[in-house]
Scaffold this motif. Structure first.
Motif, PDB file in Angstrom:
ATOM      1  N   LEU A  15      32.836  29.334  53.740  1.00  0.00           N
ATOM      2  CA  LEU A  15      34.085  29.367  54.486  1.00  0.00           C
ATOM      3  C   LEU A  15      34.416  28.029  55.114  1.00  0.00           C
ATOM      4  O   LEU A  15      35.580  27.646  55.187  1.00  0.00           O
ATOM      5  CB  LEU A  15      34.047  30.473  55.527  1.00  0.00           C
ATOM      6  CG  LEU A  15      34.104  31.863  54.902  1.00  0.00           C
ATOM      7  CD1 LEU A  15      33.824  32.929  55.941  1.00  0.00           C
ATOM      8  CD2 LEU A  15      35.435  32.096  54.240  1.00  0.00           C
ATOM      9  N   LEU A 125      32.933  39.112  49.523  1.00  0.00           N
ATOM     10  CA  LEU A 125      34.308  38.719  49.788  1.00  0.00           C
ATOM     11  C   LEU A 125      35.172  39.282  48.677  1.00  0.00           C
ATOM     12  O   LEU A 125      34.770  39.301  47.514  1.00  0.00           O
ATOM     13  CB  LEU A 125      34.450  37.193  49.828  1.00  0.00           C
ATOM     14  CG  LEU A 125      33.704  36.478  50.944  1.00  0.00           C
ATOM     15  CD1 LEU A 125      33.903  34.965  50.830  1.00  0.00           C
ATOM     16  CD2 LEU A 125      34.143  36.968  52.308  1.00  0.00           C
ATOM     17  N   PRO A 141      41.333  30.943  53.817  1.00  0.00           N
ATOM     18  CA  PRO A 141      40.838  32.185  54.407  1.00  0.00           C
ATOM     19  C   PRO A 141      41.858  33.317  54.376  1.00  0.00           C
ATOM     20  O   PRO A 141      41.494  34.482  54.476  1.00  0.00           O
ATOM     21  CB  PRO A 141      40.488  31.789  55.841  1.00  0.00           C
ATOM     22  CG  PRO A 141      41.184  30.517  56.085  1.00  0.00           C
ATOM     23  CD  PRO A 141      41.387  29.843  54.764  1.00  0.00           C
ATOM     24  N   GLU A 146      36.510  39.749  53.995  1.00  0.00           N
ATOM     25  CA  GLU A 146      35.099  40.126  54.015  1.00  0.00           C
ATOM     26  C   GLU A 146      35.024  41.646  53.936  1.00  0.00           C
ATOM     27  O   GLU A 146      35.750  42.345  54.645  1.00  0.00           O
ATOM     28  CB  GLU A 146      34.425  39.641  55.297  1.00  0.00           C
ATOM     29  CG  GLU A 146      32.950  40.015  55.347  1.00  0.00           C
ATOM     30  CD  GLU A 146      32.281  39.663  56.663  1.00  0.00           C
ATOM     31  OE1 GLU A 146      31.056  39.558  56.671  1.00  0.00           O
ATOM     32  OE2 GLU A 146      32.991  39.517  57.695  1.00  0.00           O
ATOM     33  N   LEU A 176      36.923  33.515  59.184  1.00  0.00           N
ATOM     34  CA  LEU A 176      37.570  34.587  58.428  1.00  0.00           C
ATOM     35  C   LEU A 176      38.833  35.057  59.128  1.00  0.00           C
ATOM     36  O   LEU A 176      38.929  35.022  60.352  1.00  0.00           O
ATOM     37  CB  LEU A 176      36.620  35.776  58.279  1.00  0.00           C
ATOM     38  CG  LEU A 176      35.398  35.566  57.397  1.00  0.00           C
ATOM     39  CD1 LEU A 176      34.389  36.684  57.603  1.00  0.00           C
ATOM     40  CD2 LEU A 176      35.823  35.506  55.950  1.00  0.00           C
TER      41      LEU A 176
END
Length: 187
Positions: A15, A125, A141, A146, A176
């Motif tokens: 990420l 993910l 993102p 997730e 996230l």
């Protein structure tokens, strides 16, 4: 045998790389000259990219769009996020329709990006486009969610649909924007 790539560290590295790449467009937008106009207050603010999830809004994408399904939330809604700089961090600014999804049970369709080894996944993910490289992120993102499942979901290369409780994240330590918990695979 030691775990060479613990999921939290791997997720964080993944990420950070995605946010760094995604954030560079924002940093460029923030550093570009801003036209001033007393008659147009929006002209006084830099234009930040919105809805730029990989493969979602780009006509140049080499990937065909996911098949349209009425029972899933569209990625075009999830990627319609702007950002702002707050305390030297780029943070998401969600439109009202996205905020309204928080804590709702919903379905999402996308491609699995496993975070643990093995055929069956409980933590992965879900991305808006298929993976082209295991060391690359498919987008920023806003184009990933997730997923934490109740039961393991078999890893496949084709698009999957999951259903669970959707969370709109305000200040996730991994960068996230979205998470689904208590998810199950849907046929």
């Amino acid at each position: 045998m030691p775990d060479l790539f613990p999921a939290p560290r791997f997720l964080a590295a993944l990420l950070v790389a995605g946010v760094a790449l995604h954030g560079s467009a924002h940093a460029q937008a923030l550093s570009s000259p801003v036209p001033s106009s007393a008659s147009n207050p929006k002209a006084a603010q830099p234009a930040l990219p919105s809805g730029q999830g990989a493969g979602v809004h780009s006509p140049l994408s080499p990937f065909p769009p996911l098949p349209r399904r009425e029972d899933v939330v569209a990625w075009s809604l999830l990627t319609d996020v702007t950002t702002k700089v707050e305390k030297k961090r780029i943070v998401p600014v969600y439109p009202a329709p996205v905020e309204a999804l928080n804590q709702k049970t919903l379905r999402l369709q996308g491609y699995m990006m496993p975070l643990d080894p093995g055929e069956n996944q409980r933590h992965f993910l879900l991305a808006s486009v298929p993976l082209t490289c295991s060391f690359c992120t498919p987008g920023g993102p806003e184009s990933m969610v997730e997923v934490r499942t109740r039961k393991p979901v078999k890893y496949v290369l084709e698009a999957v649909v999951v259903e669970g409780t959707f969370h709109v994240l305000k200040d996730d330590p991994y960068g996230l924007y979205y998470r689904i918990t208590g998810a199950v695979g849907v046929d």
